[in-house]
Scaffold this motif. Structure first.
Motif, PDB file in Angstrom:
ATOM      1  N   PHE A   1       0.832  -1.201   0.000  1.00 14.53           N
ATOM      2  CA  PHE A   1       0.000   0.000   0.000  1.00 14.53           C
ATOM      3  C   PHE A   1       0.873   1.260   0.000  1.00 14.53           C
ATOM      4  N   ALA A   2       1.829   1.296   0.922  1.00 14.95           N
ATOM      5  CA  ALA A   2       2.671   2.481   1.058  1.00 14.95           C
ATOM      6  C   ALA A   2       3.487   2.731  -0.196  1.00 14.95           C
ATOM      7  N   THR A   3       3.960   1.661  -0.817  1.00 16.39           N
ATOM      8  CA  THR A   3       4.805   1.787  -2.001  1.00 16.39           C
ATOM      9  C   THR A   3       4.005   2.259  -3.208  1.00 16.39           C
ATOM     10  N   VAL A   4       2.867   1.615  -3.451  1.00 16.67           N
ATOM     11  CA  VAL A   4       2.019   2.018  -4.578  1.00 16.67           C
ATOM     12  C   VAL A   4       1.493   3.437  -4.374  1.00 16.67           C
ATOM     13  N   GLY A   5       1.027   3.734  -3.159  1.00 18.48           N
ATOM     14  CA  GLY A   5       0.489   5.059  -2.887  1.00 18.48           C
ATOM     15  C   GLY A   5       1.514   6.150  -3.103  1.00 18.48           C
ATOM     16  N   LYS A   6       2.706   5.935  -2.585  1.00 14.51           N
ATOM     17  CA  LYS A   6       3.779   6.915  -2.752  1.00 14.51           C
ATOM     18  C   LYS A   6       4.118   7.111  -4.225  1.00 14.51           C
TER      19      LYS A   6
END
Length: 382
Positions: free
Chosen positions: A316-321
């Motif tokens: 989540f954090a990687t895709v969102g960023k």
């Protein structure tokens, strides 16, 4: 589906009112100065219980849920300037998570509690001149001497660095191969040998100070180690997840404001006998960008829900960023273009936003690093 309660709504109103009153009016002044008064602003935020939303009340935190963090950073991003939102994010979610989760009781009382009270400004010191995204290449070394660490090295791109009272430092504490040679250490900036080598002149985010710090025989107690010696890489990796999440939340808030302000301008600017907003290409472009923004906003909310459930949010954090950063740059370019020559002037908010937006694709792990992480998570790369 994420549900915001009445308490969440009240928090959003509180943060928005604070940002519009205490941050927005000073945007140009702080941009020109190259920093914002962190100690003063953080004391005001602490007075509203905004600096430790998710942290343990034993240290002055509010024990709130992660949706409160989403709201805080969305609203800070919405008001701008982006450099101030970044500097606050360093304090609340980038320099302090490891200390809260892994620090000793003594460290929490001496360093976390004052940060939550707004009495101490903090920063995170990871990147070096020869080591950016690859933290395993760090050269700053902490050598044990009795009950102390003796630290030597240089850290670059330290946001809040010129005002920080302490830094969360990632340093090499052994020659052990692999990830087990790094540790996180709290270093008070008034320790002899710790110096602000220079303040860095940035393209954007100019309302926050960013520094190069040097450490020359800096001596701090072994007890200043966060968690266990040799686990710093893993703790910092966890802290990076918080950083990427809050950067995504703030970026969404900033993009929403950029599109709204641009639409308002286009409604009053007439070209070829009608407002610019009534030209199909202009209206369709804004509609598409707004739709993509809405998808990312709800992706962030899904990430926050997973975080609340205690799930691994690495993907989540990687895709969102990755995706919020890319869209922020695109929206910045469109907003500037639709303002025409006026948008290219430094007196307009569009110029600042255009300069600020690239950092979302650099800080906290560049786009290319996000793609590397994703390729490994999804089995495309070994």
């Amino acid at each position: 589906m994420v549900v915001f309660t009445a308490e969440h709504t009240a928090l959003r109103r509180l943060v928005r009112d604070f940002a519009e009153r205490e941050i927005g009016p000073y945007a140009e002044e702080w941009e020109a100065k190259g920093s914002f008064p962190a100690h003063e602003l953080f004391r005001k935020m602490a007075g509203l219980d905004l600096l430790g939303l998710e942290y343990d009340p034993a240290y002055g935190g509010q024990g709130a849920d992660h949706l409160c963090t989403v709201i805080l950073h969305e609203e800070l991003g919405r008001v701008g300037p982006a450099g101030v939102a970044l500097g606050i994010g360093i304090q609340t979610d980038m320099a302090t998570p490891s200390l809260h989760h892994f620090g000793s009781e003594d460290l929490k009382q001496r360093y976390l509690a004052p940060a939550i009270r707004g009495e101490a400004v903090c920063a995170v010191a990871v990147t070096e001149p020869d080591a950016g995204s690859d933290v395993t290449a760090l050269r700053t070394r902490a050598t044990r001497d009795g009950d102390d660490w003796v630290i030597n090295g240089t850290k670059l791109y330290v946001t809040n660095g010129t005002q920080a009272d302490w830094v969360c430092l990632l340093a090499r504490t052994s020659d052990e191969p692999g990830h087990g040679s790094l540790s996180q250490i709290i270093v008070p900036t008034d320790t002899p040998g710790c110096h602000v080598q220079r303040t860095l002149d940035k393209l954007g985010m100019r309302s926050s100070d960013t520094a190069e710090l040097t450490f020359t025989d800096v001596r701090v107690p072994i007890g200043n180690t966060i968690g266990e010696v040799g686990l710093g890489f893993y703790q910092q990796a966890s802290q990076f997840q918080n950083e990427r999440l809050v950067m995504s939340y703030a970026a969404v808030g900033s993009m929403e404001t950029a599109l709204t302000r641009t639409a308002d301008h286009l409604k009053t600017r007439e070209v070829f006998g009608k407002p610019l907003i009534d030209h199909q290409h202009v209206a369709f472009t804004l509609a598409e960008l707004g739709a993509r923004l809405d998808v990312l906003r709800h992706y962030n909310y899904a990430a926050a829900e997973a975080y609340v459930r205690g799930e691994d949010v690495s993907r989540f954090a990687t895709v969102g960023k990755l995706e919020t950063a890319r869209l922020a740059r695109e929206i910045a370019a469109v907003c500037l273009q639709f303002h025409g020559a006026m948008g290219y002037m430094e007196e307009m908010w569009t110029a600042r936003y255009f300069r600020d937006s690239p950092v979302w694709s650099i800080g906290g792990g560049a786009d290319e690093v996000m793609l590397y992480v994703l390729s490994r998570l999804d089995g495309y790369h070994t």
